[in-house]
Design a protein around this motif. Sequence first.
Motif, PDB file in Angstrom:
ATOM      1  N   THR A  20       0.711  -1.123  -0.122  1.00 30.17           N
ATOM      2  CA  THR A  20      -0.099   0.001  -0.163  1.00 30.17           C
ATOM      3  C   THR A  20       0.721   1.218   0.047  1.00 30.17           C
ATOM      4  O   THR A  20       0.286   2.291  -0.381  1.00 30.17           O
ATOM      5  CB  THR A  20      -0.758   0.244   1.319  1.00 30.17           C
ATOM      6  OG1 THR A  20      -0.064  -0.010   2.578  1.00 30.17           O
ATOM      7  CG2 THR A  20      -1.948  -1.191   1.245  1.00 30.17           C
ATOM      8  N   ALA A  21       2.153   1.200   0.478  1.00 32.05           N
ATOM      9  CA  ALA A  21       3.004   2.623   0.545  1.00 32.05           C
ATOM     10  C   ALA A  21       3.045   2.957  -0.725  1.00 32.05           C
ATOM     11  O   ALA A  21       2.755   4.230  -0.640  1.00 32.05           O
ATOM     12  CB  ALA A  21       4.524   1.910   0.817  1.00 32.05           C
ATOM     13  N   ALA A  22       3.402   2.619  -1.899  1.00 33.43           N
ATOM     14  CA  ALA A  22       3.490   3.531  -3.113  1.00 33.43           C
ATOM     15  C   ALA A  22       2.097   4.070  -3.482  1.00 33.43           C
ATOM     16  O   ALA A  22       2.385   5.336  -4.010  1.00 33.43           O
ATOM     17  CB  ALA A  22       3.923   2.238  -4.197  1.00 33.43           C
ATOM     18  N   VAL A  23       0.950   3.431  -3.485  1.00 34.20           N
ATOM     19  CA  VAL A  23      -0.327   4.148  -3.832  1.00 34.20           C
ATOM     20  C   VAL A  23      -0.443   5.334  -2.760  1.00 34.20           C
ATOM     21  O   VAL A  23      -1.104   6.347  -3.162  1.00 34.20           O
ATOM     22  CB  VAL A  23      -1.487   3.090  -3.562  1.00 34.20           C
ATOM     23  CG1 VAL A  23      -2.571   3.641  -3.925  1.00 34.20           C
ATOM     24  CG2 VAL A  23      -1.275   2.135  -4.725  1.00 34.20           C
ATOM     25  N   LEU A  24      -0.289   5.179  -1.623  1.00 27.88           N
ATOM     26  CA  LEU A  24      -0.644   6.113  -0.376  1.00 27.88           C
ATOM     27  C   LEU A  24       0.517   7.241  -0.694  1.00 27.88           C
ATOM     28  O   LEU A  24      -0.045   8.500  -0.479  1.00 27.88           O
ATOM     29  CB  LEU A  24      -0.164   5.535   0.958  1.00 27.88           C
ATOM     30  CG  LEU A  24      -1.169   4.522   1.644  1.00 27.88           C
ATOM     31  CD1 LEU A  24      -0.577   3.919   2.872  1.00 27.88           C
ATOM     32  CD2 LEU A  24      -2.574   5.280   1.692  1.00 27.88           C
ATOM     33  N   VAL A  25       1.601   7.200  -1.146  1.00 29.69           N
ATOM     34  CA  VAL A  25       2.213   8.370  -1.503  1.00 29.69           C
ATOM     35  C   VAL A  25       1.833   8.874  -2.635  1.00 29.69           C
ATOM     36  O   VAL A  25       1.938  10.280  -2.940  1.00 29.69           O
ATOM     37  CB  VAL A  25       4.065   7.721  -1.866  1.00 29.69           C
ATOM     38  CG1 VAL A  25       4.641   8.913  -2.264  1.00 29.69           C
ATOM     39  CG2 VAL A  25       4.602   7.157  -0.583  1.00 29.69           C
TER      40      VAL A  25
END
Length: 301
Positions: A20-25
């Motif tokens: 989920t990290a990339a999408v949250l960024v």
Amino acid sequence: MNKYSISYLAIIIGVISVSTAAVLVKLASEVPSAVTANYRLLFAAIILLPYILLKRRDELKKLAKREWILTIVAGISLAIHYIVWFESFQYTSVASSTVIVTLQPIFAFIGTYLFFHERFSAGTVISMLIAIFGGVIITWGDFQIAGEALYGDFLALLGALFITIYFLLGQGVRTKVSVMSYTFIAYSIGALAIIIYNISVSNPLTGYDSNEWLIFLCLAVVPTILGLNLLNWALKWVSTSVISMGILFEPIGASLLAYIILNELITWSQWLGGTIVIFGLLLFIASTRRKRKMKITIDHS
């Protein structure tokens, strides 16, 4: 459900969490990348603080000067990793960036060869060449789309390099301190380093809306605290190779989430190159498995 079944479930949830990290960024695209990186580390350190004060305070007091120096430098390396990796999403896709940063195991193995004189086997060299070839396909395809996408790929590669430095510096420290204490110090130092950087370049640290603050908090909780802890917990019951192979599916999860949430399409070069990279890394892990226990952590995610 036995402990091994629970462990594999933990790995699945952990990989989904770090994905989920990339999408949250990307969802916080209006926020300077360094500010997003700053609050991810700062909030993660704050969340860990009560546990460290209650359970690990004495452990921190016993750390020698050398361990403190190594951990401080590691924290600064982690900060640089997050800044350049988060910045890469401004120029290239989630698929390209996450696949390229996943090349970190190769940087790590090269580092152990240079500093710890670990030998290469023929299988290791071939698997690295396969993974690198996949990365070349991705960057070539991105260059055909736009020059700035290639710049984003370069930033992701730079992110892979700095997260490798973070891991290598932490190897010696981790033999003397628990993972929770080590990550707490690294997150705290990293957050402090990015605060200084943000002030120096006049990035605003306040004035963001509630959705953006929620994204900062989610970055600290879901991929950082939840994902990291679940994968580290699973290490009690399954081999490090299983964890390493599980983490290789992070780019797939991140790309699917980007497609569903951001409507971000995946090009043929990203599909082909990403598949080759993951295949090469799977071979790489298999080839190094007999030589040493290889732990691929997920602090970059």
